[in-house]
Scaffold this motif. Structure first.
Motif, short mmCIF file in Angstrom:
data_model
loop_
_atom_site.label_atom_id
_atom_site.label_comp_id
_atom_site.label_asym_id
_atom_site.label_seq_id
_atom_site.Cartn_x
_atom_site.Cartn_y
_atom_site.Cartn_z
N SER A 164 56.91 12.72 80.62
CA SER A 164 58.07 13.24 79.89
C SER A 164 57.69 13.46 78.44
O SER A 164 56.63 13.05 77.98
CB SER A 164 59.25 12.26 79.99
OG SER A 164 58.90 11.03 79.36
N GLY A 165 58.61 14.09 77.69
CA GLY A 165 58.40 14.29 76.27
C GLY A 165 57.42 15.41 75.97
O GLY A 165 56.97 16.14 76.85
N ASN A 166 57.05 15.49 74.70
CA ASN A 166 56.14 16.51 74.23
C ASN A 166 54.70 16.02 74.41
O ASN A 166 54.24 15.13 73.70
CB ASN A 166 56.43 16.82 72.76
CG ASN A 166 55.61 17.99 72.24
OD1 ASN A 166 54.41 18.07 72.46
ND2 ASN A 166 56.27 18.91 71.55
N SER A 167 54.01 16.58 75.39
CA SER A 167 52.67 16.08 75.70
C SER A 167 51.70 16.31 74.55
O SER A 167 50.80 15.49 74.32
CB SER A 167 52.14 16.74 76.98
OG SER A 167 52.04 18.15 76.83
N ASP A 168 51.84 17.39 73.81
CA ASP A 168 50.94 17.63 72.67
C ASP A 168 51.11 16.55 71.61
O ASP A 168 50.12 16.05 71.05
CB ASP A 168 51.21 19.01 72.06
CG ASP A 168 50.69 20.15 72.93
OD1 ASP A 168 49.80 19.89 73.77
OD2 ASP A 168 51.16 21.28 72.76
N THR A 169 52.36 16.19 71.31
CA THR A 169 52.60 15.12 70.33
C THR A 169 51.99 13.81 70.81
O THR A 169 51.33 13.10 70.04
CB THR A 169 54.11 14.93 70.10
OG1 THR A 169 54.63 16.11 69.48
CG2 THR A 169 54.39 13.73 69.21
N LYS A 170 52.18 13.50 72.07
CA LYS A 170 51.66 12.25 72.61
C LYS A 170 50.13 12.23 72.60
O LYS A 170 49.50 11.25 72.18
CB LYS A 170 52.20 12.01 74.01
CG LYS A 170 53.68 11.69 74.04
CD LYS A 170 54.17 11.34 75.44
CE LYS A 170 55.61 10.83 75.41
NZ LYS A 170 56.07 10.40 76.74
N ASP A 238 58.55 10.76 70.38
CA ASP A 238 57.35 10.72 71.22
C ASP A 238 56.20 10.04 70.49
O ASP A 238 55.45 9.25 71.07
CB ASP A 238 56.95 12.13 71.64
CG ASP A 238 57.92 12.74 72.65
OD1 ASP A 238 58.44 11.98 73.50
OD2 ASP A 238 58.16 13.95 72.59
#
Length: 550
Positions: A164-170, A238
């Motif tokens: 879930s969430g923004n994978s690039d941010t993570k 994130d």
């Protein structure tokens, strides 16, 4: 880097299988290698691979010295004359034993060990056959294990599926985390070894050794990569979720916890300033270097920022309450009762009336004479002092450690506000702004509850201002892994002297000397450990792996 490569990979796998409840290394519910392409598996790896490989390297532990923050850092603390040691484990009693001490009456007391100099000891024990008894091996193996864990994580992060969430941010948050710790590891290697290896691929094997200067350049390059990533992150949910998952929950309090991207970048700037300062003799500092330190510290850690901290916990997962750090191993109920003995020189560097000394140390009056160690093991470790667990109840004054209540006292893994502003103060003092530097020293003392009168505005000379700075780096940054770096850059530990004069020393008869001279003669940068070099010989074109100083 064949032997370190193998060891660090094993440690990553061992700890990978033990992270479900953060750092509960006994938990039987174990993620497997197949889970590394999942978010939960990767985050468990990001937590365990860093803290366990870097700081609790079980393959090289010793029951007396302890793990990284007590053992390898114990060598720094002893060479920086914060502590002494009588125990011979890992040659600890010899690594911090000066060449000679001249007492008040002119008697010259030589290093009683064989060999009789630290230079010879470091070279003589730097043999693969010594195994973990080689003093120079410990910082090397821990930091390269830490570096390799980061390499492994970087190799996995872009292959991971985030639920879930923004994978690039993570992904970018994890990458910044890795580049920070790689910068940290290379900084420590380049600040103690004469040469090192640059390895930026998981389980890579390199035999091209580069100079300590090149290692420090690589450290800063990794810090810059982290800062560039962080500058593009908003610090949203994130980002926060990732850092919450990979910072041990028991350190996420006080000054520890989740940094904003801006705070993280300020931590980086402070470490980059440190890399300049501690690796340059103060007499050789250029105007450009002072300017760089001024610029970096102006954008460095603030008093309100989160920083990289450690704490003990009941399980002793990374730092156990009995012996997890250098200062924990100085605790006792009488002088000399623990592994590390409080140095009389550290005690004389607290100004009269400093509440930090009154809070954290006790002068032992339980016996008629000071503690006297085994005379064939040292010539400067006798002492009247020990550290008080939990402090002496002085409200508003910093407490160094609390063994009785695991996790009650925090300690620092990297830069701090105090270090940042004392570097800023030093740059000011050495470039003509004496009053500006003294004001910063006063502010640091106030922040720690020292209770000392201000020195700004008292018309101190340049030499007097430098002495205030020296005293504050000794007392305000005690046990923060900086004492040897400072002694080295100030010329105190040079073979040629001048060493240190006007010293408080307890001689073997128990007499108090107050104008003794100590000639330390410590090797400034250690040779590459033979534990590495014998299995991974230097390739043609490598930098020298041995310090030419004799």
């Amino acid at each position: 880097m064949k032997n370190i490569k193998f060891l660090s990979f094993l440690l990553v796998l061992v700890f990978l299988t033990s992270c479900k409840d953060q750092l509960d290394v006994k938990n039987p519910n174990q993620p497997t290698l197949n889970s590394l392409n999942t978010e939960n598996g990767l985050l468990a790896y990001a937590l365990g691979g860093i803290y366990y490989n870097g700081f609790k390297n079980t393959a090289n532990a010793d029951g007396t010295q302890g793990y990284f923050w007590a053992g390898a850092m114990g060598f720094h603390s002893s060479m920086g004359d914060e502590i002494g040691e009588e125990a011979a484990n890992w040659y600890g009693n010899e690594v911090g034993c000066p060449d000679f001490v001249t007492l008040d009456n002119g008697t010259k007391v030589a290093n009683p060990n064989s060999p009789p100099t630290q230079y010879a000891l470091i070279r003589g024990t730097n043999q693969k056959s010594q195994g973990s008894s080689n003093p120079s091996f410990h910082e090397w193996v821990n930091m390269y294990s830490l570096n390799n864990a980061c390499n492994a994580l970087l190799s996995l992060v872009d292959k991971t599926t985030f639920a879930s969430g923004n994978s690039d941010t993570k992904k970018n948050t994890i990458k910044a985390w890795c580049y920070w710790w790689k910068g940290f590891a290379y900084s420590r290697i380049g600040s103690i070894y004469y040469a090192g290896l640059i390895n930026n691929d998981v389980n890579a094997s390199s035999n091209v050794y580069v100079s300590k200067e090149a290692i420090l350049t690589e450290a800063n390059a990794n810090f810059d990569k982290a800062a560039t990533i962080l500058a593009g992150l908003a610090g949203d949910g994130d980002y926060q979720a990732i850092l919450t998952a990979i910072i041990p929950d028991f350190v996420a309090k006080g000054k520890g916890g989740v940094f904003t991207p801006a705070e993280f970048i300020r931590n980086i700037n402070t470490m980059k300033a440190r890399n300049i300062l501690v690796n340059t003799p103060v007499a050789s500092m250029s105007a450009a270097q002072w300017a760089s330190i001024a610029t970096l510290t102006a954008a460095g850690i603030k008093s309100t920022d989160k920083v990289f901290t450690g704490r003990t916990n009941a399980n002793g997962d990374i730092w156990d309450a009995a012996s997890g750090t250098v200062v924990l191993k100085t605790l006792g109920t009488q002088a000399g009762a623990n592994t590390y003995k409080i140095s009389e020189r550290l005690m004389q560097d607290y100004k009269k009336g400093d509440l930090r000394q009154a809070q954290n140390f006790v002068k032992d009056t339980s016996k008629s004479s000071p503690w006297i160690g085994n005379g064939d093991r040292g010539n400067a470790f006798n002492t009247r002092w020990y550290t008080k667990d939990g402090g002496n109840g002085i409200a508003g004054t910093i407490v160094y450690i609390n063994k009785a209540v695991p996790g009650a006292a925090e300690f620092y893994l990297a830069g701090t506000y105090e270090e940042n502003d004392l570097m800023k103060a030093e740059a000011k003092i050495y470039t003509g702004d004496i009053e500006g530097g003294l004001a910063l020293i006063d502010a640091v003392r106030t922040s720690q509850g020292a209770g000392l009168a201000a020195v700004a505005g008292t018309k101190l000379t340049l030499d007097q201002a430098k002495e205030e700075l020296r005293l504050e780096r000794r007392s305000g940054l005690a046990f923060r892994t900086l004492a040897f770096y400072d002694a080295r850059r100030w010329g105190v530990t040079d073979k040629a002297g001048p060493g240190r004069s006007g010293c408080v020393v307890i001689d073997k008869a128990g007499n108090l000397n107050v104008k003794a001279t100590i000639n330390y003669n410590y090797l400034d940068y250690w040779d590459v450990p033979d534990n590495e070099l014998s299995l991974n010989p230097a390739a043609s074109g490598s930098a020298p792996t041995s310090n030419p100083k004799q």
